[in-house]
Design a protein around this motif. Structure first.
Motif, PDB file in Angstrom:
ATOM      1  N   SER A 845       0.826  -1.288   0.031  1.00 13.53           N
ATOM      2  CA  SER A 845      -0.189   0.077   0.061  1.00 13.53           C
ATOM      3  C   SER A 845       0.821   0.887   0.017  1.00 13.53           C
ATOM      4  O   SER A 845       1.702   1.251  -0.102  1.00 13.53           O
ATOM      5  CB  SER A 845      -0.574   0.273   1.369  1.00 13.53           C
ATOM      6  N   ARG A 846       0.257   2.253  -0.178  1.00 16.46           N
ATOM      7  CA  ARG A 846       0.934   4.356  -0.274  1.00 16.46           C
ATOM      8  C   ARG A 846       1.428   4.196   1.093  1.00 16.46           C
ATOM      9  O   ARG A 846       1.947   4.695   1.075  1.00 16.46           O
ATOM     10  CB  ARG A 846      -0.026   4.873  -1.049  1.00 16.46           C
ATOM     11  N   VAL A 847       0.979   3.838   2.375  1.00 17.48           N
ATOM     12  CA  VAL A 847       0.904   3.734   3.507  1.00 17.48           C
ATOM     13  C   VAL A 847       2.238   2.459   3.187  1.00 17.48           C
ATOM     14  O   VAL A 847       3.510   3.873   4.186  1.00 17.48           O
ATOM     15  CB  VAL A 847      -0.441   3.637   4.776  1.00 17.48           C
ATOM     16  N   GLU A 848       2.220   2.152   3.477  1.00 14.65           N
ATOM     17  CA  GLU A 848       3.567   1.406   3.622  1.00 14.65           C
ATOM     18  C   GLU A 848       5.034   1.856   3.131  1.00 14.65           C
ATOM     19  O   GLU A 848       5.821   1.980   4.077  1.00 14.65           O
ATOM     20  CB  GLU A 848       3.296   0.193   3.049  1.00 14.65           C
ATOM     21  N   LEU A 849       4.924   2.135   1.821  1.00 14.54           N
ATOM     22  CA  LEU A 849       5.195   2.439   1.612  1.00 14.54           C
ATOM     23  C   LEU A 849       6.603   4.137   1.381  1.00 14.54           C
ATOM     24  O   LEU A 849       7.038   4.449   1.561  1.00 14.54           O
ATOM     25  CB  LEU A 849       4.724   3.193  -0.340  1.00 14.54           C
ATOM     26  N   SER A 850       4.867   4.321   2.161  1.00 17.61           N
ATOM     27  CA  SER A 850       5.509   6.030   2.836  1.00 17.61           C
ATOM     28  C   SER A 850       6.455   5.512   4.080  1.00 17.61           C
ATOM     29  O   SER A 850       7.361   6.542   4.450  1.00 17.61           O
ATOM     30  CB  SER A 850       4.648   7.256   3.443  1.00 17.61           C
ATOM     31  N   ARG A 851       5.846   4.767   5.025  1.00 15.89           N
ATOM     32  CA  ARG A 851       6.607   4.367   6.325  1.00 15.89           C
ATOM     33  C   ARG A 851       8.358   3.497   6.014  1.00 15.89           C
ATOM     34  O   ARG A 851       9.426   4.020   6.684  1.00 15.89           O
ATOM     35  CB  ARG A 851       5.916   2.897   6.756  1.00 15.89           C
ATOM     36  N   LEU A 852       7.905   3.264   4.966  1.00 13.15           N
ATOM     37  CA  LEU A 852       9.625   2.546   4.883  1.00 13.15           C
ATOM     38  C   LEU A 852      10.497   3.606   4.380  1.00 13.15           C
ATOM     39  O   LEU A 852      11.416   3.817   5.039  1.00 13.15           O
ATOM     40  CB  LEU A 852       8.952   1.517   3.077  1.00 13.15           C
TER      41      LEU A 852
END
Length: 870
Positions: A845-852
Motif C-alpha cells: 500500500s501507499r501507507v507502507e511505502l511512506s513508512r518505508l
C-alpha cells in the motif's frame, strides 16, 4: 530571620512577565532541593527589574520544604532541607555578607540547602559573590512590557499612551507600574493629554541615584551638567566633555564618577551607564540648581539650536519670544530628531492653543521623519485642544500609512488636504494616493491624484501625477509619454522621494533598469541626507526593481536590510511588503520553507491593514513555488481568483504580471478554458504595456495553448522574443516548458537542447528548485546530468531513477494523476511504474511505502517536521 512554610492553595504572586528564563532557573533550584540536592543562585539586576518578585516566587513554590528569609545576619538552622533566601544582600555590612557566605560553605555536603541571593548590580558587595551561579536580569522587551501594562490597566490604556509609557519605562517593570499608577483614568484612556514629564517612580529614581550620593561634590556637579547637556543631544549620544568643561565642570571629577559606575567616557563624550540614572540625576536636583546648570550650558553652547534648547529647559513658564526663536532655528541641516525636540520645547513655551498645536504637529512630523513613530504619536496626543487641525491629520495619516489600515490613512490624508494650505495639501493628497495604491483601489488612487493641484514648480512631480492619472484612465500612450518625462526631469541627487517616484514611473513604462538605477540613487540619497523614515521604502523599491530585472539574490539582500530598517523605524506595513518581496525571491531560488514563511508573514500583516498589493505578491510567490515543485493544480487554484476579473481579483498593478504563471499552471492542471480567457486579457494588456518581457511571456502562453502541429513553432517564437530582452529566469522557464513538451512527444533527442539551456539558465540565476526540475527532465530524456546527487544505499537502490522519483512523490501523498503532471508523463505510465515499485520493495500500500521511505531517511518524518516549525 523568618522561617515560613507557604500554605497550600495560597494565592500565587502576580504573573512575572518576560521572565521565562529566570523563572526556569529558580524552579530548577527548588526542584534540586526537593530531590535532596543543594545549590546556589544569585540574581543580579538594576533596581526595579524584579529580583524580589522572583524570591517571592521561589518561596511560593517551595512547600513542603521550609524556606528561611534572612533580612538580618543570623545563624542558619542546622537540621533538615532548607531554602535560604536573602534579598538585597548588598545592603548588608561587608562583614555580615562574608560571614553568611562562609556559613553556607561550611554546611555538610549531605545537607540539602538551596541558596537564593539577590544583589543590585554596580553596588558595593556585588563582586563578593563570585562562587554561586549568577543570573543577570535584563530589561523587559516591549512584548512583555505591553503584557504587564495590559494587566495593570485591565486593558484600559490607549495604544498611544501605552506605547509612550513602555518607552519611558525602558523595560523596568517597577517603573512601568509606578507610571501607570500615577495617571488618571482619562489620561490612561487618551481622553486628556499626558503630563510632561510623566510623574511616578520617584523612589525608584532615588535608588538609581543612590550610587552617586557618596561622590565628591565636583563629581556630582559634573554629572548634573552631563545630564542637562543630554537634553539637546539625540538619544544615546551622550554629552560633549569639552562643552561640560567650558561650562565649569572639573576634569578631575570624571575619574571618581567612572569608578562609581555612573558614566563611561569615550571619544570625548560622556555616557551614563543607564538612562534612568541620567533621569534620576536631573529629577533629584533642586529646581534652582538644575536651572543654573542649563543656563551655564546655554552660555557656552556654540550652536544656536542647542543654546536655545538649554534656555528653554531653564525657562519656567510660557515665553513667546524664546518659543519663536526655537521654532525658527529648528530647520535643516539639524537632524530631524533634534528638530523634533526643539519644536516640542517651543510648543511647551507657547500659550496660544492653535500655535502650540502647529508646533506639536511639526514636532511630530520631524519625529516621524526621524523614524520614531512612538514619539510622533505621543506628541500628537497633546493636541486635543484643536481637534480639526490639518497638520495633525496629515501626520496621523502618514503614520497610519506606515503602521495602520491603509483605508484609515487615506481618510486622514484626504481630511488633511481639505484643511491645509495648497503646498502641504498637495503632499497630503499624494500620501492619500499611496494609501489607495496599497489598498489596490485604482479609482481612489486616480481620484486623489486628480485632486492634486498642478505642480508647475516641480516638473518631475507634475509629469508623475499627470502620467499616472492618464494610465489609470486608460490613456496608456499619453501616460507613458508623461512618465518618461518624469524620468528625464528627476533631480540628480538629494530628493529621495522624487527618485522613488521616478523608479515607480520607470516600472510602469517597462524601463526596469532605469527603475533599479533610480532605486539605487534614492537609497544613496537617503543614506546621505535622510530622512531615516524613507530608508526601508527605498530598499523595498530597489529590491522590487531587482526582482523584475531577474537579480533575485541582490533583491533578497536589499529586502532583508529593508526588513531590519522597517522594524527599527516602526513601519510594519513596509515590512509586510518586504516579506512579500522575500517570498518572491525565495520562490525563484527554490527555498520553499523561506517562501512559505515570508508569504505567511506578508499575509498576516496585509489582511488587517488592507494591503492588497503585498497580499497579491505573496500569493503569487507561493503559487510560483508550487509550480517549481511540480504542483500546478495548487498553483492554478491560488492564482485563479487573482488574475480573473471581479471583486476577488488581485492588485490592479500585479494582476497581469501573474497571468503567465497562471496560464502555465492552468494548462498543466487541465483548466484550459480559464487559461485561454486569461491569455486573451493578457494579449490586450501586452499590446498596451511597455513591459519588455510581456511579448515573450505572451508567446509562451500561446505556445502552451497551441495545437500540437503549431506548438514547436510557437515555442521557437517565444524564445526569439526572449533573445531580444533581458530576463534569464523567464527565458529558462520557456526553455523548460519547450523541453518538457518535446520529451512528452517522444522527441527526446530534440528535448535535450532546450532542457540543457534551461538548466544552465536556472543555475545562473540561482533558481535551485527549477534547476532540479530541469535535471529530472534531462535524466528522463536519457541524458546523465553532472552534479546530480546519486541515490544512497537503501530500499530505493534497486529501483530505476524514474521509479525512485515516482516512489518519493507517492510517499509524500501525491495521487497518481498529480505525479503524472509533475513528471510530465501519462497517468498510465505512473500506474505501471508504481506496480513495479510495490513488487520490488515488497509493500502492499501507499501507507507502507511512506513508512518505508520515512524510516530509511528518504522522506522527512512528518511529526518531526511539524514540530520544527512550531
Amino acid at each position: 530571620m523568618t522561617l515560613s512554610t507557604t500554605v497550600p492553595g495560597a494565592l500565587r504572586p502576580p504573573e512575572l512577565h518576560g521572565r521565562r528564563e529566570e523563572i526556569a532557573a529558580v524552579e530548577s533550584l527548588v526542584g534540586r532541593l526537593r530531590a535532596g540536592r543543594g545549590g546556589a543562585l544569585v540574581l543580579a539586576a538594576q533596581p526595579g527589574l524584579g529580583r524580589t518578585a522572583l524570591v517571592e516566587h521561589a518561596r511560593d513554590i517551595c512547600p513542603p520544604v521550609p524556606s528561611v528569609q534572612l533580612t538580618v545576619p543570623a545563624a542558619l538552622p542546622r537540621q533538615g532541607p532548607l531554602l535560604v533566601c536573602v534579598d538585597d544582600i548588598h545592603a548588608w555590612p561587608s562583614a555580615a555578607r562574608s560571614a553568611l557566605l562562609a556559613d553556607l560553605r561550611r554546611l555538610p555536603a549531605e545537607r540539602p540547602v538551596a541558596v537564593l541571593l539577590t544583589v543590585a548590580e554596580h553596588h558595593a558587595g556585588a563582586g563578593e559573590l563570585g562562587g554561586p551561579v549568577t543570573l543577570r536580569l535584563g530589561p523587559l522587551d516591549d512584548t512583555a512590557a505591553a503584557a504587564l501594562l495590559d494587566r495593570l490597566t485591565q486593558g484600559s490604556a490607549d495604544p498611544v499612551v501605552g506605547a509612550w509609557l513602555i518607552r519611558e519605562a525602558v523595560g523596568n517593570p517597577r517603573l512601568l507600574t509606578a507610571l501607570a499608577a500615577a495617571l488618571t483614568p482619562d489620561q490612561l484612556a487618551g481622553r486628556t493629554p499626558l503630563p510632561d514629564p510623566l510623574p511616578g517612580g520617584e523612589d525608584l529614581l532615588d535608588a538609581y541615584a543612590a550610587r552617586i550620593d557618596a561622590l565628591p561634590a565636583d563629581a556630582r556637579a559634573l554629572l548634573l551638567l552631563a545630564a542637562a547637556a543630554a537634553e539637546h543631544e539625540p538619544d544615546g549620544a551622550g554629552a560633549d566633555l569639552a562643552l561640560l568643561l567650558r561650562a565649569g565642570g572639573a576634569a578631575s571629577a570624571l575619574a571618581p564618577a567612572e569608578a562609581a559606575g555612573a558614566v563611561v567616557a569615550a571619544g570625548g563624550r560622556i555616557h551614563f551607564t543607564h538612562p534612568l540614572l541620567r533621569r534620576a540625576v536631573l529629577r533629584r536636583a533642586p529646581l534652582a540648581r538644575r536651572g543654573a546648570a542649563h543656563a551655564r550650558l546655554a552660555a557656552v553652547c556654540r550652536d544656536r539650536l542647542s543654546r536655545l534648547v538649554q534656555l528653554s529647559c531653564a525657562a519656567g513658564d510660557h515665553d513667546a519670544r524664546l518659543a519663536g526663536d526655537l521654532a525658527e532655528a529648528a530647520i535643516a541641516p539639524h537632524p530631524h530628531a533634534e528638530r523634533s525636540a526643539a519644536l516640542a520645547r517651543a510648543a511647551a513655551l507657547t500659550a496660544d492653543p492653535t500655535l502650540r498645536t502647529d508646533r506639536l504637529a511639526a514636532a511630530a512630523e520631524a519625529s516621524r521623519l526621524a523614524g520614531d513613530p512612538v514619539r510622533a504619536r505621543a506628541l500628537l496626543a497633546r493636541t486635543a485642544a484643536v481637534p480639526a487641525h490639518g497638520g495633525v491629520h496629515r501626520v496621523r495619516g502618514l503614520l497610519s500609512l506606515a503602521d495602520g489600515p491603509a483605508a484609515d490613512a487615506r481618510e486622514e490624508l484626504i481630511t488633511a488636504a481639505v484643511l491645509l494650505p495648497p503646498e502641504p495639501a498637495r503632499h497630503a493628497l499624494i500620501g492619500a494616493a499611496e494609501a489607495a495604491w496599497a489598498m489596490g483601489d485604482a479609482v481612489a488612487y486616480r481620484e486623489a491624484m486628480t485632486r492634486v493641484p498642478a505642480c508647475v514648480d516641480d516638473p518631475a512631480l507634475e509629469a508623475y501625477r499627470a502620467g499616472m492619472c492618464a494610465v489609470l484612465a486608460g490613456r496608456t500612450a499619453e501616460g507613458h509619454a508623461l512618465l518618461r518625462g518624469c524620468l528625464d526631469d528627476v533631480p540628480a541627487t538629494g530628493d529621495a522621494a522624487g527618485l522613488l517616484r521616478a523608479g515607480a514611473a520607470a516600472l510602469v513604462v517597462g524601463e526596469v533598469e532605469a527603475a533599479c538605477g533610480a532605486g539605487a540613487r534614492a537609497l544613496a540619497a537617503v543614506r546621505a541626507f535622510g530622512p531615516e523614515v524613507l530608508l526601508p521604502r527605498a530598499l523595498e523599491h530597489l529590491a522590487y526593481g531587482e526582482l523584475r530585472a531577474g537579480r533575485h539574490t541582490r533583491a533578497r539582500a536589499h529586502a532583508l536590510e529593508g526588513l531590519r530598517a522597517a522594524r527599527r523605524t516602526g513601519q510594519p506595513n513596509v515590512a509586510v511588503s518586504l516579506h512579500a518581496v522575500l517570498a518572491l525571491a525565495a520562490s525563484v531560488e527554490g527555498d520553499a520553507e523561506a517562501c512559505t514563511a515570508h508569504a505567511a508573514a506578508a499575509a498576516a500583516g496585509a489582511g488587517p491593514h488592507g494591503l492588497a498589493q503585498a497580499a497579491t505578491l505573496a500569493v503569487w510567490a507561493v503559487a510560483r513555488a508550487d509550480l517549481a515543485a511540480g504542483r500546478p493544480g495548487d498553483a492554478a487554484a491560488r492564482l485563479a481568483p487573482l488574475v480573473a476579473p471581479g471583486p476577488r481579483c488581485g492588485h490592479f498593478a500585479v494582476r497581469m504580471l501573474a497571468v503567465p504563471c497562471f496560464v502555465e499552471a492552468a494548462v498543466q492542471a487541465g483548466r484550459t478554458a480559464e487559461a485561454r480567457d486569461a491569455t486573451a486579457e493578457f494579449t490586450r494588456w501586452a499590446g498596451a504595456t511597455a513591459d519588455r518581457l510581456a511579448p515573450a511571456q505572451l508567446a509562451r502562453c500561446r505556445a502552451l495553448l497551441a495545437p500540437p502541429q503549431h506548438t514547436a513553432a510557437a515555442y521557437e517564437n517565444a524564445l526569439a522574443h526572449h533573445d531580444r530582452t533581458p530576463g534569464e529566469f523567464e527565458r529558462a522557464r520557456t526553455q523548460l516548458l519547450y523541453g518538457q513538451w518535446l520529451r512528452r512527444r517522444r522527441r527526446t533527442r530534440e528535448a535535450r537542447g532546450p532542457l540543457r539551456d534551461a538548466l544552465v539558465g536556472f543555475e545562473r540565476c540561482g533558481a535551485r528548485a527549477w534547476a532540479d526540475r530541469s535535471r529530472g527532465e534531462l535524466r528522463a530524456a536519457g541524458e546523465a546530468v553532472a552534479g546530480e546527487r546519486e541515490p544512497g544505499p537503501g530500499p530505493l537502490e534497486a529501483l530505476t531513477p524514474q521509479q525512485q522519483r515516482i516512489a518519493r512523490h507517492v510517499a509524500e501523498g501525491a495521487t497518481n494523476r498529480e505525479v503524472a503532471v509533475r513528471l510530465s508523463v501519462s497517468h498510465r505510465t505512473v500506474d505501471h511504474h508504481l506496480r513495479n515499485v510495490f513488487a520490488a520493495l515488497g509493500v502492499r500500500s501507499r501507507v507502507e511505502l511512506s513508512r518505508l521511505l520515512a524510516g530509511d531517511g528518504g522522506l522527512p518524518d512528518r511529526d518531526e517536521e511539524i514540530a520544527a516549525h512550531l
